[in-house]
Design a protein around this motif. Structure first.
Motif, PDB file in Angstrom:
ATOM      1  N   ALA A  37       0.836  -1.198   0.000  1.00 41.04           N
ATOM      2  CA  ALA A  37       0.000   0.000   0.000  1.00 41.04           C
ATOM      3  C   ALA A  37       0.866   1.240   0.000  1.00 41.04           C
ATOM      4  O   ALA A  37       1.922   1.286   0.623  1.00 41.04           O
ATOM      5  CB  ALA A  37      -0.898   0.005   1.240  1.00 41.04           C
ATOM      6  N   ASP A  94      -2.637   4.867   2.035  1.00 39.22           N
ATOM      7  CA  ASP A  94      -3.695   4.122   1.360  1.00 39.22           C
ATOM      8  C   ASP A  94      -4.589   3.379   2.349  1.00 39.22           C
ATOM      9  O   ASP A  94      -5.792   3.250   2.130  1.00 39.22           O
ATOM     10  CB  ASP A  94      -3.092   3.123   0.372  1.00 39.22           C
ATOM     11  CG  ASP A  94      -2.625   3.779  -0.917  1.00 39.22           C
ATOM     12  OD1 ASP A  94      -2.754   5.017  -1.018  1.00 39.22           O
ATOM     13  OD2 ASP A  94      -2.138   3.068  -1.815  1.00 39.22           O
ATOM     14  N   TRP A  95      -3.990   2.852   3.421  1.00 32.29           N
ATOM     15  CA  TRP A  95      -4.754   2.035   4.369  1.00 32.29           C
ATOM     16  C   TRP A  95      -5.854   2.826   5.052  1.00 32.29           C
ATOM     17  O   TRP A  95      -6.852   2.243   5.521  1.00 32.29           O
ATOM     18  CB  TRP A  95      -3.801   1.451   5.414  1.00 32.29           C
ATOM     19  CG  TRP A  95      -3.109   2.479   6.258  1.00 32.29           C
ATOM     20  CD1 TRP A  95      -1.941   3.104   5.993  1.00 32.29           C
ATOM     21  CD2 TRP A  95      -3.573   3.026   7.490  1.00 32.29           C
ATOM     22  NE1 TRP A  95      -1.613   4.001   6.979  1.00 32.29           N
ATOM     23  CE2 TRP A  95      -2.604   3.965   7.914  1.00 32.29           C
ATOM     24  CE3 TRP A  95      -4.697   2.803   8.284  1.00 32.29           C
ATOM     25  CZ2 TRP A  95      -2.736   4.697   9.084  1.00 32.29           C
ATOM     26  CZ3 TRP A  95      -4.827   3.535   9.462  1.00 32.29           C
ATOM     27  CH2 TRP A  95      -3.857   4.463   9.851  1.00 32.29           C
ATOM     28  N   ARG A 125      -6.757   5.688  -3.734  1.00 37.04           N
ATOM     29  CA  ARG A 125      -7.155   5.398  -2.360  1.00 37.04           C
ATOM     30  C   ARG A 125      -6.786   6.541  -1.428  1.00 37.04           C
ATOM     31  O   ARG A 125      -7.611   7.001  -0.619  1.00 37.04           O
ATOM     32  CB  ARG A 125      -6.487   4.099  -1.890  1.00 37.04           C
ATOM     33  CG  ARG A 125      -7.070   2.839  -2.526  1.00 37.04           C
ATOM     34  CD  ARG A 125      -6.363   1.594  -2.016  1.00 37.04           C
ATOM     35  NE  ARG A 125      -6.960   0.386  -2.545  1.00 37.04           N
ATOM     36  CZ  ARG A 125      -6.519  -0.838  -2.284  1.00 37.04           C
ATOM     37  NH1 ARG A 125      -5.460  -1.008  -1.500  1.00 37.04           N
ATOM     38  NH2 ARG A 125      -7.124  -1.892  -2.794  1.00 37.04           N
ATOM     39  N   ARG A 126      -5.557   7.005  -1.533  1.00 36.35           N
ATOM     40  CA  ARG A 126      -5.155   8.124  -0.675  1.00 36.35           C
ATOM     41  C   ARG A 126      -5.886   9.399  -1.091  1.00 36.35           C
ATOM     42  O   ARG A 126      -6.231  10.228  -0.242  1.00 36.35           O
ATOM     43  CB  ARG A 126      -3.642   8.321  -0.752  1.00 36.35           C
ATOM     44  CG  ARG A 126      -3.154   9.420   0.179  1.00 36.35           C
ATOM     45  CD  ARG A 126      -1.646   9.476   0.295  1.00 36.35           C
ATOM     46  NE  ARG A 126      -1.260  10.623   1.086  1.00 36.35           N
ATOM     47  CZ  ARG A 126      -0.475  11.606   0.655  1.00 36.35           C
ATOM     48  NH1 ARG A 126       0.042  11.563  -0.563  1.00 36.35           N
ATOM     49  NH2 ARG A 126      -0.178  12.622   1.431  1.00 36.35           N
TER      50      ARG A 126
END
Length: 317
Positions: free
Chosen positions: A16, A20-21, A295-296
């Motif tokens: 990731a 992102d997580w 995602r981020r």
């Protein structure tokens, strides 16, 4: 009896990216719902990855309501909040990638934007001063005020200097370096008109991009008014929006902006703002890059990533 088949190894998942997580954090839906009632102003510096930038714009069209600089100004003038999920795309410094990469991608999707330009670079082949300083230092350049400290702290040290010392140190680097920095083709006055015709409003980002907080009163005024006059000459009308160099508010600059009739001023504080800005000359922006993963990008847009960074005490990059 046939030998048992080996258990297949799972295909490794790509690591990731930074932040992102957070997209899978349980609070992300709450932040996204709150962000629907906020104004997100995205602050880019250029487009180094056109494909990723296009994916980000596609996310904006699905998740948000892109608005123009004029729409933000109208909301301020009429004291009427912008629509829910409003997002304004902006670019600071405005290198040529804004014309060559950003403009086509924006036009393909019908998304307006704004670009804040450094007036003394328009129509030249001069590099940005921070790129120049880094190059000169890596090619033998020396300055009395920069002889100590790690190389990766060069730019922070230059930015921390009073502006006359920064300029003197940069000149010392130029004189002592054994190579000149490569030329960098900048936007021209005709390019500014092309951007404006394509839906990218043009704003003031000072003459030479100093750190205004390190300048005396006369320099603050000259940096803003000099760029204002040049842009008015090139565009045929005065700019109405300003972006503070390095993103920090300066009350002396705000006074000059008020005198010149500016309606909007933008920070780079990595925050969401209200749909009707409380302080039109101090509008918050979120820092983002064309290489940021989708995602981020989602967590920046929702305000979760900026909130997490503030909680961790991390500086805005």
């Amino acid at each position: 009896m046939a030998a048992p088949r080996p258990t297949p190894r799972p295909t490794p998942r790509p690591a990731a990216g930074r932040g992102d997580w957070l997209r899978f954090a349980p609070v992300q839906p709450l932040f996204r719902a709150r962000a629907a009632q906020r104004l997100a102003v995205l602050a880019y510096h250029g487009v180094t990855d056109p494909r990723s930038f296009g994916a980000q714009l596609d996310r904006l069209r699905r998740l948000a309501t892109p608005v123009s600089l004029a729409a933000v100004q109208q909301a301020v003038t009429e004291r009427r909040p912008l629509p829910a999920r409003s997002v304004l795309v902006t670019f600071d410094d405005a290198d040529r990638s804004v014309l060559t990469h950003a403009l086509p991608a924006l036009n393909d999707r019908g998304i307006p934007a704004a670009a804040f330009v450094i007036s003394e670079l328009i129509g030249t082949e001069k590099p940005f001063w921070w790129h120049e300083a880094d190059f000169l230092a890596r090619h033998g350049g020396r300055a009395r005020s920069l002889d100590c400290g790690p190389a990766n702290q060069l730019l922070p040290r230059l930015k921390a200097m009073p502006d006359p010392d920064r300029r003197r140190s940069l000149q010392e680097l130029r004189v002592s370096a054994d190579r000149r920095p490569p030329r960098q083709e900048q936007l021209t006055p005709a390019d500014l008109l092309a951007l404006r015709a394509g839906g990218v409003a043009i704003g003031n980002h000072t003459q030479g991009h100093p750190c205004l907080g390190r300048c005396d009163d006369a320099t603050v005024r000259a940096e803003i008014t000099g760029a204002h006059e040049a842009l008015t000459r090139w565009l045929g009308e005065p700019p109405a929006a300003f972006a503070y160099p390095d993103g920090g508010h300066d009350p002396r600059a705000e006074t000059v902006l008020q005198e010149l009739g500016y309606r909007l001023g933008f920070l780079s504080d990595h925050r969401l703002g209200p749909r009707l800005p409380d302080h039109p000359l101090q509008i918050s922006r979120l820092q983002v890059d064309s290489t940021t993963s989708t995602r981020r990008f989602d967590t920046i847009l929702s305000g979760l990533e900026p909130a997490y960074r503030r909680w961790r005490g991390q500086a805005v990059a």
